[in-house]
Scaffold this active site. Structure first.
Site, PDB file in Angstrom:
ATOM      1  N   ASN A 136      31.289  41.969  46.078  1.00 32.65           N
ATOM      2  CA  ASN A 136      30.971  41.869  47.508  1.00 32.65           C
ATOM      3  C   ASN A 136      32.005  42.501  48.434  1.00 32.65           C
ATOM      4  OD1 ASN A 136      32.755  39.758  46.864  1.00 32.65           O
ATOM      5  ND2 ASN A 136      32.064  38.576  48.630  1.00 32.65           N
ATOM      6  N   GLU A 142      40.045  32.986  42.718  1.00 34.15           N
ATOM      7  CA  GLU A 142      39.376  32.803  44.014  1.00 34.15           C
ATOM      8  C   GLU A 142      37.890  32.800  43.733  1.00 34.15           C
ATOM      9  OE1 GLU A 142      40.564  31.936  46.760  1.00 34.15           O
ATOM     10  OE2 GLU A 142      42.690  32.422  46.530  1.00 34.15           O
ATOM     11  N   CYS A 158      32.465  35.164  50.574  1.00 32.70           N
ATOM     12  CA  CYS A 158      32.897  33.841  50.098  1.00 32.70           C
ATOM     13  C   CYS A 158      33.262  32.948  51.269  1.00 32.70           C
ATOM     14  CB  CYS A 158      34.065  33.997  49.146  1.00 32.70           C
ATOM     15  SG  CYS A 158      35.353  35.036  49.811  1.00 32.70           S
ATOM     16  N   GLU A 200      46.705  34.362  47.858  1.00 36.26           N
ATOM     17  CA  GLU A 200      46.729  35.819  47.858  1.00 36.26           C
ATOM     18  C   GLU A 200      47.133  36.300  49.249  1.00 36.26           C
ATOM     19  OE1 GLU A 200      44.116  37.925  45.108  1.00 36.26           O
ATOM     20  OE2 GLU A 200      42.604  36.496  45.745  1.00 36.26           O
TER      21      GLU A 200
HETATM   22  P1  NAD Z   1      31.102  37.162  38.769  1.00 32.84           P
HETATM   23  O1  NAD Z   1      31.860  35.944  38.381  1.00 32.84           O
HETATM   24  O2  NAD Z   1      29.756  37.359  38.179  1.00 32.84           O
HETATM   25  O3  NAD Z   1      31.935  38.468  38.387  1.00 32.84           O
HETATM   26  C1  NAD Z   1      33.239  38.677  38.851  1.00 32.84           C
HETATM   27  C2  NAD Z   1      33.956  39.619  37.896  1.00 32.84           C
HETATM   28  O4  NAD Z   1      34.151  38.977  36.646  1.00 32.84           O
HETATM   29  C3  NAD Z   1      33.174  40.894  37.600  1.00 32.84           C
HETATM   30  O5  NAD Z   1      34.073  41.992  37.541  1.00 32.84           O
HETATM   31  C4  NAD Z   1      32.595  40.609  36.234  1.00 32.84           C
HETATM   32  O6  NAD Z   1      32.294  41.780  35.491  1.00 32.84           O
HETATM   33  C5  NAD Z   1      33.715  39.823  35.599  1.00 32.84           C
HETATM   34  N1  NAD Z   1      33.310  39.004  34.453  1.00 32.84           N
HETATM   35  C6  NAD Z   1      32.080  38.484  34.188  1.00 32.84           C
HETATM   36  N2  NAD Z   1      32.108  37.786  33.013  1.00 32.84           N
HETATM   37  C7  NAD Z   1      33.374  37.872  32.547  1.00 32.84           C
HETATM   38  C8  NAD Z   1      34.039  37.360  31.381  1.00 32.84           C
HETATM   39  N3  NAD Z   1      33.379  36.628  30.462  1.00 32.84           N
HETATM   40  N4  NAD Z   1      35.333  37.654  31.201  1.00 32.84           N
HETATM   41  C9  NAD Z   1      36.017  38.368  32.123  1.00 32.84           C
HETATM   42  N5  NAD Z   1      35.448  38.889  33.230  1.00 32.84           N
HETATM   43  C10 NAD Z   1      34.133  38.644  33.452  1.00 32.84           C
HETATM   44  O7  NAD Z   1      31.054  37.167  40.359  1.00 32.84           O
HETATM   45  P2  NAD Z   1      30.284  38.203  41.317  1.00 32.84           P
HETATM   46  O8  NAD Z   1      28.826  37.896  41.221  1.00 32.84           O
HETATM   47  O9  NAD Z   1      30.743  39.599  41.063  1.00 32.84           O
HETATM   48  O10 NAD Z   1      30.845  37.789  42.742  1.00 32.84           O
HETATM   49  C11 NAD Z   1      30.267  36.807  43.538  1.00 32.84           C
HETATM   50  C12 NAD Z   1      31.125  35.555  43.537  1.00 32.84           C
HETATM   51  O11 NAD Z   1      32.443  35.889  43.956  1.00 32.84           O
HETATM   52  C13 NAD Z   1      30.652  34.510  44.516  1.00 32.84           C
HETATM   53  O12 NAD Z   1      30.672  33.225  43.897  1.00 32.84           O
HETATM   54  C14 NAD Z   1      31.691  34.547  45.639  1.00 32.84           C
HETATM   55  O13 NAD Z   1      31.869  33.358  46.335  1.00 32.84           O
HETATM   56  C15 NAD Z   1      32.911  34.921  44.877  1.00 32.84           C
HETATM   57  N6  NAD Z   1      33.923  35.491  45.775  1.00 32.84           N
HETATM   58  C16 NAD Z   1      35.008  34.726  46.087  1.00 32.84           C
HETATM   59  C17 NAD Z   1      35.978  35.204  46.944  1.00 32.84           C
HETATM   60  C18 NAD Z   1      37.171  34.380  47.281  1.00 32.84           C
HETATM   61  O14 NAD Z   1      38.171  34.937  47.676  1.00 32.84           O
HETATM   62  N7  NAD Z   1      37.129  33.066  47.134  1.00 32.84           N
HETATM   63  C19 NAD Z   1      35.842  36.479  47.489  1.00 32.84           C
HETATM   64  C20 NAD Z   1      34.715  37.229  47.166  1.00 32.84           C
HETATM   65  C21 NAD Z   1      33.768  36.725  46.296  1.00 32.84           C
END
Ligand code: NAD
Length: 479
Positions: A147, A245, A279, A460
């Site tokens: 995102n 995060e 987020c 962060e």
């Molecule tokens: P996601 O957890 O599906 O993926 C995040 C990353 O993790 C991707 O690069 C993905 O390829 C990787 N990943 C997936 N499975 C993995 C594994 N088994 N081992 C290691 N890496 C793996 O999340 P998303 O759909 O890309 O992002 C949306 C989420 O991110 C939402 O829940 C949102 O709230 C959160 N988010 C949080 C913040 C924050 O700062 N708190 C900021 C932005 C987004």
């Protein structure tokens, strides 16, 4: 074909991923190489080999590189912003704003490279001196969500390099384009070979290497709660440092004494802009009884004016949802809320195409009213342009509702009462609190992060980033 950058070379991958424009699914943004586990391990090995020399590089060398990277990002903000809007779906002004933020972050951490803090204390023993310094950790595994395709990578890569670490960066599968551009700029920045590596690929394969390889000293992760739990379990098992995060269910409290325009503006901005895919989005608005009807009516009027369409077209307020899976999730949440007794006050329907007839993942922003705290719409992150409204009897009730969530990233209050604003800042169980401002939209030079189920580990951004990217050493000297 856009390749991976490993050990100073651009390498083909084991597979190819197609980057599709969510505003017009006929538009292929590009084809990107997908690394496999063996290539991820090669990247880790090259980062490990580069670490001894890079960790001893001068602050001037690190400043010059990070500052130049920041300058190039800023100079190319419109072009990179257009790519970002095309692959992720936030509107062009939002995308250019995100790229600008990434440039500023590199410049901020260029400055931080010149200011490594330390302490010099007298010992409790006569004649002995004590020095407390910070040292680089080693290889940092960086895993990012879709995102914020350039800002989140920037706020992890820039401090990692500034404090003398080497990096293996795995961007989200859906948005490799902005990550690749950032990597290309870094590849020409003067960083020694192996200091920075880009490995695009599946989380379960490439990401898993970063979690499991003992040569990766620390993992910084932003993404969903479920993946964050996997990151935590894997890192704990091998005693690696990690930082998470994750999701949010951020409340925006609107009190009776609020300026209605400010309240609607805050709710619309942080609930629906960037298609609600932030987020820090305020997905729950908690309104006190006296203002509730007027607030909902004003929201509906405002929402009627929001233009949903192609992210790169001028005058569009809300771009598409990032892909079909996320769109289905958003629609499911709207449907479940209605099944659980809530009312759909506005929007919530998918639009197969925009006004130009371009097929995309469009969703009219949804306002859901008459909700209660236990409904799923008030407990689970939707991650789309869907906002629920809860009614509070008074300020105390509003505060209790705001804190009634497993998450704790951001929280906001709209009020003219200094007393309530002050109390809310102190008693909100969120990492970031906003008064008369949207919950989304934060500065780049101050700490970012949450509490409870939203975050784990140190903050962060800003100077607080040093907590994660360095390790403290205490040295005693008897001259
Ligand atoms: P996601 O957890 O599906 O993926 C995040 C990353 O993790 C991707 O690069 C993905 O390829 C990787 N990943 C997936 N499975 C993995 C594994 N088994 N081992 C290691 N890496 C793996 O999340 P998303 O759909 O890309 O992002 C949306 C989420 O991110 C939402 O829940 C949102 O709230 C959160 N988010 C949080 C913040 C924050 O700062 N708190 C900021 C932005 C987004």
């Amino acid at each position: 074909m856009f390749k991976n950058f490993i050990a100073g070379e651009w390498l083909d991958g084991a597979r190819v991923s197609r980057n599709i424009n969510p505003s017009d699914t006929r538009d292929l943004v590009g084809e990107y190489a997908q690394a496999d586990a063996a290539q991820a391990r090669l990247a880790v090995a090259s980062a490990e080999a580069a670490f001894p020399a890079w960790s001893l590089s001068t602050p001037q060398q690190r400043f010059d590189i990070l500052d130049a990277v920041g300058s190039e990002i800023l100079a190319r903000r419109t072009e990179i912003g257009d790519l970002l809007a095309r692959e992720e779906g936030k509107t062009l002004p939002e995308a250019v704003g995100e790229v600008t933020r990434a440039g500023h972050i590199f410049k901020f951490f260029a400055g931080e490279a010149l200011r490594p803090g330390g302490e010099l204390l007298p010992s409790v023993r006569p004649g002995v001196g004590v020095e407390i310094t910070r040292e680089a950790l080693g290889v940092i595994g960086i895993i990012t969500p879709w995102n914020f395709p350039i800002a989140i990578p920037a706020w992890k890569i820039a401090p990692a390099l500034a404090y003398g670490n080497c990096v293996v960066f795995k961007p989200a599968d859906l948005v490799p384009g902005s990550a690749w551009v950032l990597a290309e700029i870094l590849s020409r920045s003067g960083l020694p070979q192996g200091v920075f590596n880009l490995v695009m690929g599946r989380g379960s394969e490439v990401g898993a290497v970063l979690l499991e390889d003992a040569r990766v000293s620390a993992v910084t992760f932003t993404g969903s709660v479920g993946t964050g739990q996997k990151v935590a379990a894997a890192c704990v098992a091998r005693m690696a440092k990690f930082q998470l995060e994750m999701g949010g269910k951020n409340p925006l409290v609107v009190l009776d004494d609020a300026d209605l325009d400010v309240a609607v503006n805050c709710a619309v901005q942080s609930g629906f802009y960037s298609t609600g895919q932030r987020c820090t989005a305020s997905s729950r608005v908690i309104v006190s009884e006296g203002l509730q009807q007027r607030f909902v009516a004003a929201m509906v009027e405002k929402m009627k004016t929001l233009k949903v369409g192609n992210a790169r077209q001028a005058g569009i307020d809300i771009g598409p949802v990032v892909d079909q899976t996320q769109l289905n999730q958003d629609l499911d949440h709207v449907r479940i809320a209605q099944q659980q007794g809530a009312k759909l006050a506005f929007g919530g329907e998918a639009l197969a195409e925009n006004e130009q007839g371009q097929p995309g993942f469009y969703l009219r922003p949804a306002l859901i009213t008459e909700t209660s705290p236990e409904m799923r719409i008030n407990r689970e992150e939707v991650f789309g342009p869907v906002v629920s409204v809860q009614t509070a009897r008074d300020y105390e009730h509003a505060l209790a509702l705001a804190n009634d969530t497993p998450f704790g990233l951001a929280a906001g209050i709209v009020t003219r009462s200094l007393k309530h604003a002050t109390h809310f800042k102190r008693h909100s169980q969120a990492g970031m609190v906003m008064v008369n401002l949207p919950t989304a939209g934060v500065d780049y030079h101050v700490p970012f992060g949450g509490r409870k189920g939203s975050s784990y580990g140190s903050r962060e951004q800003g100077r607080y980033a040093a907590e994660f990217y360095t390790v403290v050493k205490t040295a005693y000297t008897l001259p």
